[in-house]
Design an enzyme around this catalytic site. Structure first.
Site, PDB file in Angstrom:
ATOM      1  N   HIS A 182      -3.750   0.052   1.338  1.00 27.96           N
ATOM      2  CA  HIS A 182      -2.295   0.011   1.162  1.00 27.96           C
ATOM      3  C   HIS A 182      -1.983   0.517  -0.239  1.00 27.96           C
ATOM      4  O   HIS A 182      -2.523   0.014  -1.227  1.00 27.96           O
ATOM      5  CB  HIS A 182      -1.827  -1.435   1.350  1.00 27.96           C
ATOM      6  CG  HIS A 182      -0.350  -1.639   1.290  1.00 27.96           C
ATOM      7  ND1 HIS A 182       0.474  -1.435   2.380  1.00 27.96           N
ATOM      8  CD2 HIS A 182       0.461  -2.034   0.282  1.00 27.96           C
ATOM      9  CE1 HIS A 182       1.732  -1.706   2.041  1.00 27.96           C
ATOM     10  NE2 HIS A 182       1.745  -2.074   0.764  1.00 27.96           N
ATOM     11  N   ASP A 207       0.970   1.270  -2.896  1.00 27.71           N
ATOM     12  CA  ASP A 207       2.352   0.941  -3.251  1.00 27.71           C
ATOM     13  C   ASP A 207       2.885   1.963  -4.237  1.00 27.71           C
ATOM     14  O   ASP A 207       2.432   2.023  -5.380  1.00 27.71           O
ATOM     15  CB  ASP A 207       2.394  -0.444  -3.907  1.00 27.71           C
ATOM     16  CG  ASP A 207       2.166  -1.559  -2.901  1.00 27.71           C
ATOM     17  OD1 ASP A 207       2.883  -1.597  -1.891  1.00 27.71           O
ATOM     18  OD2 ASP A 207       1.261  -2.391  -3.142  1.00 27.71           O
ATOM     19  N   MET A 262       6.115   2.943  -6.318  1.00 29.84           N
ATOM     20  CA  MET A 262       7.374   2.349  -6.799  1.00 29.84           C
ATOM     21  C   MET A 262       8.060   3.317  -7.750  1.00 29.84           C
ATOM     22  O   MET A 262       7.398   3.911  -8.602  1.00 29.84           O
ATOM     23  CB  MET A 262       7.093   1.055  -7.547  1.00 29.84           C
ATOM     24  CG  MET A 262       6.361   0.027  -6.718  1.00 29.84           C
ATOM     25  SD  MET A 262       6.010  -1.438  -7.696  1.00 29.84           S
ATOM     26  CE  MET A 262       5.127  -2.423  -6.486  1.00 29.84           C
ATOM     27  N   HIS A 265       3.234   2.703   1.045  1.00 27.79           N
ATOM     28  CA  HIS A 265       4.460   1.895   1.077  1.00 27.79           C
ATOM     29  C   HIS A 265       5.379   2.436  -0.006  1.00 27.79           C
ATOM     30  O   HIS A 265       5.124   2.233  -1.197  1.00 27.79           O
ATOM     31  CB  HIS A 265       4.066   0.427   0.844  1.00 27.79           C
ATOM     32  CG  HIS A 265       5.215  -0.509   0.786  1.00 27.79           C
ATOM     33  ND1 HIS A 265       5.091  -1.804   0.325  1.00 27.79           N
ATOM     34  CD2 HIS A 265       6.517  -0.359   1.130  1.00 27.79           C
ATOM     35  CE1 HIS A 265       6.262  -2.403   0.395  1.00 27.79           C
ATOM     36  NE2 HIS A 265       7.149  -1.544   0.871  1.00 27.79           N
ATOM     37  N   MET A 320       8.398   2.361  -2.009  1.00 22.54           N
ATOM     38  CA  MET A 320       9.523   1.571  -2.526  1.00 22.54           C
ATOM     39  C   MET A 320      10.337   2.490  -3.415  1.00 22.54           C
ATOM     40  O   MET A 320      10.277   2.448  -4.647  1.00 22.54           O
ATOM     41  CB  MET A 320       8.970   0.351  -3.273  1.00 22.54           C
ATOM     42  CG  MET A 320       8.410  -0.699  -2.317  1.00 22.54           C
ATOM     43  SD  MET A 320       7.275  -1.841  -3.118  1.00 22.54           S
ATOM     44  CE  MET A 320       5.751  -0.935  -2.926  1.00 22.54           C
ATOM     45  N   MET A 366       8.172  -7.662   4.854  1.00 23.12           N
ATOM     46  CA  MET A 366       7.788  -8.069   3.487  1.00 23.12           C
ATOM     47  C   MET A 366       7.820  -9.591   3.381  1.00 23.12           C
ATOM     48  O   MET A 366       8.801 -10.233   3.770  1.00 23.12           O
ATOM     49  CB  MET A 366       8.760  -7.485   2.454  1.00 23.12           C
ATOM     50  CG  MET A 366       8.652  -5.987   2.219  1.00 23.12           C
ATOM     51  SD  MET A 366       7.015  -5.437   1.702  1.00 23.12           S
ATOM     52  CE  MET A 366       6.805  -6.304   0.131  1.00 23.12           C
ATOM     53  N   ASP A 375       3.168  -8.123   4.161  1.00 22.24           N
ATOM     54  CA  ASP A 375       2.803  -7.671   2.815  1.00 22.24           C
ATOM     55  C   ASP A 375       3.410  -8.592   1.768  1.00 22.24           C
ATOM     56  O   ASP A 375       4.626  -8.685   1.647  1.00 22.24           O
ATOM     57  CB  ASP A 375       3.329  -6.233   2.638  1.00 22.24           C
ATOM     58  CG  ASP A 375       3.028  -5.639   1.265  1.00 22.24           C
ATOM     59  OD1 ASP A 375       2.217  -6.218   0.521  1.00 22.24           O
ATOM     60  OD2 ASP A 375       3.611  -4.574   0.956  1.00 22.24           O
ATOM     61  N   GLY A 435      -3.502  -7.818  -1.894  1.00 24.56           N
ATOM     62  CA  GLY A 435      -3.736  -7.213  -3.197  1.00 24.56           C
ATOM     63  C   GLY A 435      -4.537  -8.121  -4.096  1.00 24.56           C
ATOM     64  O   GLY A 435      -5.769  -8.001  -4.216  1.00 24.56           O
ATOM     65  N   SER A 436      -3.851  -9.096  -4.721  1.00 24.61           N
ATOM     66  CA  SER A 436      -4.570  -9.945  -5.677  1.00 24.61           C
ATOM     67  C   SER A 436      -5.678 -10.755  -5.024  1.00 24.61           C
ATOM     68  O   SER A 436      -6.704 -11.007  -5.668  1.00 24.61           O
ATOM     69  CB  SER A 436      -3.615 -10.854  -6.439  1.00 24.61           C
ATOM     70  OG  SER A 436      -2.412 -11.003  -5.807  1.00 24.61           O
TER      71      SER A 436
HETATM   72  C1  DX5 Z   1       4.784  -5.721  -3.560  1.00 24.71           C
HETATM   73  C2  DX5 Z   1       3.831  -4.769  -2.867  1.00 24.71           C
HETATM   74  C3  DX5 Z   1       2.645  -5.425  -2.282  1.00 24.71           C
HETATM   75  C4  DX5 Z   1       1.708  -6.024  -3.301  1.00 24.71           C
HETATM   76  C5  DX5 Z   1       0.918  -7.111  -2.634  1.00 24.71           C
HETATM   77  O1  DX5 Z   1       5.873  -5.003  -3.983  1.00 24.71           O
HETATM   78  O2  DX5 Z   1       4.514  -4.116  -1.805  1.00 24.71           O
HETATM   79  O3  DX5 Z   1       1.930  -4.512  -1.441  1.00 24.71           O
HETATM   80  O4  DX5 Z   1       0.829  -5.074  -3.847  1.00 24.71           O
HETATM   81  O5  DX5 Z   1       0.199  -7.767  -3.605  1.00 24.71           O
HETATM   82  P1  DX5 Z   1      -0.259  -9.301  -3.439  1.00 24.71           P
HETATM   83  O6  DX5 Z   1      -1.188  -9.335  -2.256  1.00 24.71           O
HETATM   84  O7  DX5 Z   1      -0.911  -9.593  -4.725  1.00 24.71           O
HETATM   85  O8  DX5 Z   1       0.984 -10.109  -3.172  1.00 24.71           O
HETATM   86 ZN    ZN Z   2       3.295  -2.962  -0.374  1.00 21.89          ZN
END
Ligand code: DX5
Ligand code: ZN
Length: 218
Positions: free
Chosen positions: A32, A34, A36, A65, A67, A136, A174, A196-197
């Site tokens: 995935h 991201d 932004m 993704h 954003m 989300m 997500d 993610g984390s």
């Molecule tokens: C938030 C992102 C997520 C983010 C998820 O704006 O769209 O994809 O990276 O990260 P965790 O799993 O740490 O919430």
């Molecule tokens: Zn995302």
């Protein structure tokens, strides 16, 4: 419907991004990514050159993704950089039909995302347009936020809709996903789990993925 854990590279160490991706490659079939723009969300992450640099590192699907308020301007460069799927936000495109056509014309699969305050009814008429529907579970912009459990009712509604139409549309969740809540998300009907984390901040990212997979499938 295949269950997928999609590590979000936003949580990786960007100075060692290739290594971080290689380390979990082979244990997942999708990453995935991201993107932004500092406008749709109050943060800037990464863009086309980073995606292109990562493309030779893995054969896994790149789930991007976006954003962004003008993602359609980047569909072709994204495809050239190796993106497979582009997810845009319904909040940006209240009528997403033209943007779906643009993504497909560029050779991308199409996903549509809704933020936590957006009701499922807003996206319901467009589910058939999508390869993936993203619910989300945090307000977008940052990794490492807490999971908003209320959105699970929207995941349930999305699953009902997809199944009633006989579609194979992926339902992705997500934000804030980890071993403690991934099973609830799966039981609600999600089949793509962005993490993610919980992956990249773990001492052993592969073990973290394996425990989440066990929680989903066990
Ligand atoms: C938030 C992102 C997520 C983010 C998820 O704006 O769209 O994809 O990276 O990260 P965790 O799993 O740490 O919430
Ligand atoms: Zn995302």
């Amino acid at each position: 419907m295949t269950n997928q854990i999609a590590p979000s590279i936003l949580a990786a160490d960007f100075a060692r991004l290739g290594e971080e991706v290689s380390r979990v490659d082979g244990h997942v079939n999708m990453f995935h990514i991201d993107v932004m723009d500092g406008h749709f969300v109050p943060n800037i992450s990464l863009g086309i050159p980073v995606i292109a640099s990562l493309r030779p590192v893995t054969k896994a699907k790149f789930d991007c993704h976006l954003m962004m308020t003008n993602p359609e301007s980047y569909f072709e460069p994204l495809r050239e950089a190796g993106a497979d799927l582009a997810t845009v936000h319904l909040e940006v495109f209240p009528n997403p039909k033209p943007v779906a056509a643009q993504a497909r014309a560029a050779g991308l699969e199409f996903g549509l995302a809704i933020n936590p305050p957006t009701p499922f009814a807003a996206i319901e008429p467009y589910v058939e347009l999508c390869d993936l529907v993203l619910i989300m579970s945090v307000n977008p912009g940052f990794g490492g936020q807490s999971f908003i459990a209320d959105v699970l009712t929207k995941v349930e509604a999305a699953r009902k809709k997809v199944d009633s139409l006989g579609l194979s549309t992926d339902i992705e969740i997500d934000g804030g996903i980890g071993v403690d809540n991934i099973r609830r998300a799966r039981d609600a009907g999600a089949n793509v789990f962005v993490a993610g984390s919980s992956v990249f901040n773990a001492d052993d990212p592969v073990a973290a993925i394996d425990s989440m997979r066990k929680a989903v499938e066990g």
